[in-house]
Design a protein around this motif. Structure first.
Motif, PDB file in Angstrom:
ATOM      1  N   PHE A  20       4.490   6.944   3.622  1.00 33.13           N
ATOM      2  CA  PHE A  20       3.958   7.720   2.506  1.00 33.13           C
ATOM      3  C   PHE A  20       4.995   7.743   1.395  1.00 33.13           C
ATOM      4  CE2 PHE A  20       0.935   8.825   5.635  1.00 33.13           C
ATOM      5  CZ  PHE A  20      -0.184   9.334   4.973  1.00 33.13           C
ATOM      6  N   LYS A  21       4.520   7.552   0.163  1.00 38.09           N
ATOM      7  CA  LYS A  21       5.456   7.465  -0.968  1.00 38.09           C
ATOM      8  C   LYS A  21       4.786   7.999  -2.227  1.00 38.09           C
ATOM      9  CE  LYS A  21       8.434   4.147  -3.428  1.00 38.09           C
ATOM     10  NZ  LYS A  21       9.734   4.790  -3.132  1.00 38.09           N
ATOM     11  N   LYS A  22       5.606   8.568  -3.090  1.00 42.47           N
ATOM     12  CA  LYS A  22       5.130   9.042  -4.389  1.00 42.47           C
ATOM     13  C   LYS A  22       5.326   7.934  -5.416  1.00 42.47           C
ATOM     14  CE  LYS A  22       5.818  12.527  -7.966  1.00 42.47           C
ATOM     15  NZ  LYS A  22       6.573  13.728  -8.416  1.00 42.47           N
ATOM     16  N   PRO A  23       4.245   7.382  -5.974  1.00 41.74           N
ATOM     17  CA  PRO A  23       4.393   6.338  -6.997  1.00 41.74           C
ATOM     18  C   PRO A  23       4.987   6.903  -8.288  1.00 41.74           C
ATOM     19  CG  PRO A  23       2.185   6.321  -6.034  1.00 41.74           C
ATOM     20  CD  PRO A  23       2.832   7.599  -5.609  1.00 41.74           C
ATOM     21  N   ILE A 109       4.263   1.331  -8.686  1.00 41.81           N
ATOM     22  CA  ILE A 109       3.140   1.552  -9.600  1.00 41.81           C
ATOM     23  C   ILE A 109       1.832   1.278  -8.867  1.00 41.81           C
ATOM     24  CG2 ILE A 109       2.029   0.767 -11.733  1.00 41.81           C
ATOM     25  CD1 ILE A 109       4.845  -0.115 -12.682  1.00 41.81           C
ATOM     26  N   VAL A 110       0.871   2.178  -8.982  1.00 44.74           N
ATOM     27  CA  VAL A 110      -0.459   1.937  -8.447  1.00 44.74           C
ATOM     28  C   VAL A 110      -1.464   2.194  -9.562  1.00 44.74           C
ATOM     29  CG1 VAL A 110       0.126   2.509  -6.059  1.00 44.74           C
ATOM     30  CG2 VAL A 110      -0.733   4.304  -7.575  1.00 44.74           C
ATOM     31  N   GLY A 111      -2.620   1.547  -9.474  1.00 49.51           N
ATOM     32  CA  GLY A 111      -3.633   1.729 -10.502  1.00 49.51           C
ATOM     33  C   GLY A 111      -5.019   1.469  -9.968  1.00 49.51           C
ATOM     34  N   LEU A 137      -4.151  11.127  -5.361  1.00 47.11           N
ATOM     35  CA  LEU A 137      -2.802  11.128  -5.923  1.00 47.11           C
ATOM     36  C   LEU A 137      -2.661  12.201  -7.007  1.00 47.11           C
ATOM     37  CD1 LEU A 137      -2.113   7.323  -6.002  1.00 47.11           C
ATOM     38  CD2 LEU A 137      -0.516   9.018  -5.133  1.00 47.11           C
ATOM     39  N   TRP A 138      -3.707  12.384  -7.803  1.00 47.61           N
ATOM     40  CA  TRP A 138      -3.666  13.446  -8.798  1.00 47.61           C
ATOM     41  C   TRP A 138      -3.410  14.797  -8.119  1.00 47.61           C
ATOM     42  CZ3 TRP A 138      -8.343  12.898 -12.677  1.00 47.61           C
ATOM     43  CH2 TRP A 138      -8.221  11.696 -13.384  1.00 47.61           C
ATOM     44  N   GLU A 142       1.270  11.778  -3.611  1.00 45.06           N
ATOM     45  CA  GLU A 142       1.702  10.640  -2.809  1.00 45.06           C
ATOM     46  C   GLU A 142       0.523  10.038  -2.061  1.00 45.06           C
ATOM     47  OE1 GLU A 142       4.584  11.902   0.092  1.00 45.06           O
ATOM     48  OE2 GLU A 142       3.064  12.739   1.407  1.00 45.06           O
ATOM     49  N   THR A 143       0.724   8.832  -1.548  1.00 50.87           N
ATOM     50  CA  THR A 143      -0.317   8.176  -0.766  1.00 50.87           C
ATOM     51  C   THR A 143       0.342   7.284   0.276  1.00 50.87           C
ATOM     52  OG1 THR A 143      -2.392   6.909  -0.914  1.00 50.87           O
ATOM     53  CG2 THR A 143      -0.550   6.120  -2.245  1.00 50.87           C
ATOM     54  N   TRP A 144      -0.493   6.700   1.129  1.00 48.05           N
ATOM     55  CA  TRP A 144       0.039   5.860   2.203  1.00 48.05           C
ATOM     56  C   TRP A 144       0.103   4.402   1.788  1.00 48.05           C
ATOM     57  CZ3 TRP A 144      -2.983   1.964   4.528  1.00 48.05           C
ATOM     58  CH2 TRP A 144      -4.347   1.989   4.215  1.00 48.05           C
ATOM     59  N   PHE A 145       1.063   3.704   2.327  1.00 47.72           N
ATOM     60  CA  PHE A 145       1.222   2.263   2.104  1.00 47.72           C
ATOM     61  C   PHE A 145       1.521   1.590   3.434  1.00 47.72           C
ATOM     62  CE2 PHE A 145       2.444   4.257  -1.868  1.00 47.72           C
ATOM     63  CZ  PHE A 145       1.872   3.448  -2.844  1.00 47.72           C
TER      64      PHE A 145
END
Length: 597
Positions: A20-23, A109-111, A137-138, A142-145
């Motif tokens: 898990f990471k915060k972009p 960066i994610v989009g 994410l909003w 964070e989200t998973w990768f």
């Protein structure tokens, strides 16, 4: 102990790990309106970190109907109330070009767009996600990768005259196929990299999604340092890093190529298709709308005029590029050649704005996709090529090569992607199983037409359902039942990051989808919607028409007829999302629990 790849350093974890990471940046565009609705359903009110957000209105800019105009107003109001600093209104540019103002080495960066990978040109990790994940994410930041395996591509030498970055990217896709880098990180190495400009690198990174990759990345070197005009601390792989696959390409041996209809990996040399008549051309988009691309096209178009009735469209990738092109006299050259110069927008590429081709028209384009129906008309055909090839072809009304040396042939032999046509009356549903195992690269445009993306909101599954698979299997929407299982081929769900297909399939009650392999973004989207995707190529290959298929998620077993296959369940956190019916419900429950506390 072996060295680390770029992504292993970014996520500080080995390949295959779930982290898990915060972009640093969360990008969205016109789909911000839909994301906000999902955000509200999750119980969201204030953004977790407004400084993460970057919002660009570009896909339908300027809006082409009242609904889209109202969506734009909703987005402006949201950005103002939430104090989003990085908001770019209509006309400022295409999001992936605007991103060049923000992307820095080492960023994550994610989009909510599949071509977010373009920012890998700046030594950043950049990957596409869907709308639901963006909303998550909003809310939580964070989200998973999954840390991917890595494909190392070494580029040596220098491109010959008449050959460009677009040719490099298409050549690689032709070599490995549209699924050749599925779920992988692509690293570009070699002495040839220093001979590629930032514009070149953006083009090559942009097309990573068309080979199935999670991201593509270039090193932080003197070229990038000069472009950024600042000192940065880049991130790069160790010399003894371990790669899943390695490819070496001699740039000086390349030649102009095209992606022929209707698949981006249907690559041939321009010489092989030379003389093919074309009636429309598009130069620009997020792939090739930079000033360098426009200069190359203008050098060929100067003093020339396209044939009567020919439609030549030019879309600079940003307002700044448009102004620079005007300053250099390029706009006059384009207009004198008979071109229509449009504002920076994704519309012509996607098929939601100006430039939709007529029936039986053949288009040659600098865009990144040529799926059937991609530009808004499934009765048209699209070739993809470099700006130089497109410009030269536009002048003559037939495909021609900008390279003086002729008779090249693209000789890589690989499995051809068949165009599977399901005719009326061809029933693919037997015993509750939809048999699509012969349809590799079944893309999201076929599952839900791109032209409908902004007409029907992804938060309205009941409105999505009637259009599911309409351009692929017209019987699906009317005949699908709750509890049905789908058996599908390789690279399932490739193409756009739109989540409408997974939302719709979950809504109509599809129990599970068995695939040979799956597009990374579609897999994430399916998890976020609570729709199980099971990668079991041996089970798909074992399926015979009429077999009964049963799935036991708890035990990790699939029965195909009398054959049993075992699969590994997802990690607990992701299984929780599936079991609770998707990310929206999961985060809504978390919000309710927090309120109770």
């Amino acid at each position: 102990m072996s060295g680390k790849t770029f992504v292993e350093k970014i996520f500080d974890a080995p390949q295959g790990a779930i982290v898990f990471k915060k972009p640093d940046i969360v990008l969205s565009h016109d789909n911000t309106a839909a994301i906000e609705k999902i955000f509200r359903k999750m119980g969201g009110s204030a953004l977790k970190d407004r400084n993460q957000l970057m919002v660009v209105l570009d896909h339908n800019a300027p809006p082409t109907n009242a609904k889209l105009a109202n969506d734009y107003q909703q987005i402006r109001t949201f950005a103002y109330k939430q104090r989003v600093k990085c908001f770019h209104d209509v006309g400022n540019g295409i999001c992936h070009q605007v991103m060049a103002e923000y992307a820095k080495p080492g960023m994550c960066i994610v989009g909510s767009d599949s071509h977010t990978c373009t920012a890998g040109a700046f030594n950043a990790f950049a990957a596409g996600i869907d709308r639901t994940e963006a909303a998550g994410l909003w809310k939580q930041g964070e989200t998973w990768f999954r840390v991917p395996e890595t494909l190392k591509i070494t580029l040596n030498g220098m491109l010959p005259q008449g050959v460009f970055a677009k040719d490099v990217a298409l050549y690689i896709i032709g070599m490995i196929g549209a699924a050749g880098a599925d779920y992988m990180s692509v690293e570009y190495h070699g002495d040839g990299v220093k001979n590629l400009s930032i514009a070149d690198r953006m083009t090559i990174a942009n097309l990573a999604s068309e080979m199935g990759a999670k991201n593509a990345v270039f090193p932080y070197d003197e070229v990038l340092a000069k472009h950024l005009n600042e000192e940065c601390e880049g991130v790069w792989a160790d010399k003894d890093a371990i790669y899943a696959r390695e490819i070496t390409l001699q740039l000086d041996e390349l030649f102009p190529v095209v992606a022929c209809p209707h698949h981006v990996d249907n690559i041939k040399s321009v010489d092989e298709v030379a003389g093919t008549e074309v009636q429309q051309a598009l130069i620009g988009t997020c792939t090739n709308g930079r000033i360098e691309d426009l200069r190359e096209a203008a050098a060929i178009l100067k003093g020339q005029i396209v044939p009567d009735g020919f439609q030549l469209l030019i879309t600079p990738a940003s307002k700044e590029i448009y102004r620079q092109a005007n300053k250099e006299g390029l706009i006059d050259i384009f207009m004198e050649a008979g071109a229509s110069v449009l504002a920076a927008s994704c519309g012509p590429c996607l098929g939601t704005g100006q430039g939709i081709p007529a029936d039986d028209v053949t288009v040659i384009s600098t865009a990144n996709r040529n799926f059937l129906g991609r530009m808004g008309n499934k009765n048209a055909s699209i070739y993809l090529a470099s700006p130089a090839t497109v410009a030269l072809s536009a002048i003559h009304g037939r495909i021609l090569s900008p390279m003086s040396k002729k008779n090249h042939k693209f000789s890589y032999e690989k499995k051809k992607t068949p165009t599977v046509e399901i005719k009326k009356g061809d029933q693919r549903r037997i015993n509750g199983v939809w048999a699509y195992q012969d349809a590799d690269n079944l893309n999201t445009d076929q599952m839900f037409a791109g032209s409908l993306t902004y007409e029907i909101n992804s938060s309205e599954p009941d409105k999505i359902a009637p259009y599911l698979f309409r351009d692929f299997d017209q019987s699906f929407a009317a005949s699908v039942h709750e509890g049905d299982i789908m058996v599908c081929g390789a690279n399932f769900g490739c193409g756009s990051s739109r989540e409408h297909p997974s939302v719709g399939l979950r809504y109509v009650g599809v129990k599970a989808i068995l695939v040979k392999s799956v597009s990374r973004i579609f897999f994430r989207s399916a998890v976020n919607q609570g729709l199980p995707i099971i990668v079991l190529p041996e089970a798909v290959e074992a399926y015979q028409k009429g077999d009964v298929v049963n799935v036991n998620f708890k035990e990790g077993k699939v029965m195909v007829g009398n054959n049993e296959f075992v699969f590994t369940p997802l990690p607990d956190k992701l299984m929780e999302i599936l079991n609770k019916g998707g990310l929206v419900k999961t985060l809504s429950e978390i919000d309710i629990k927090n309120q109770k506390i």
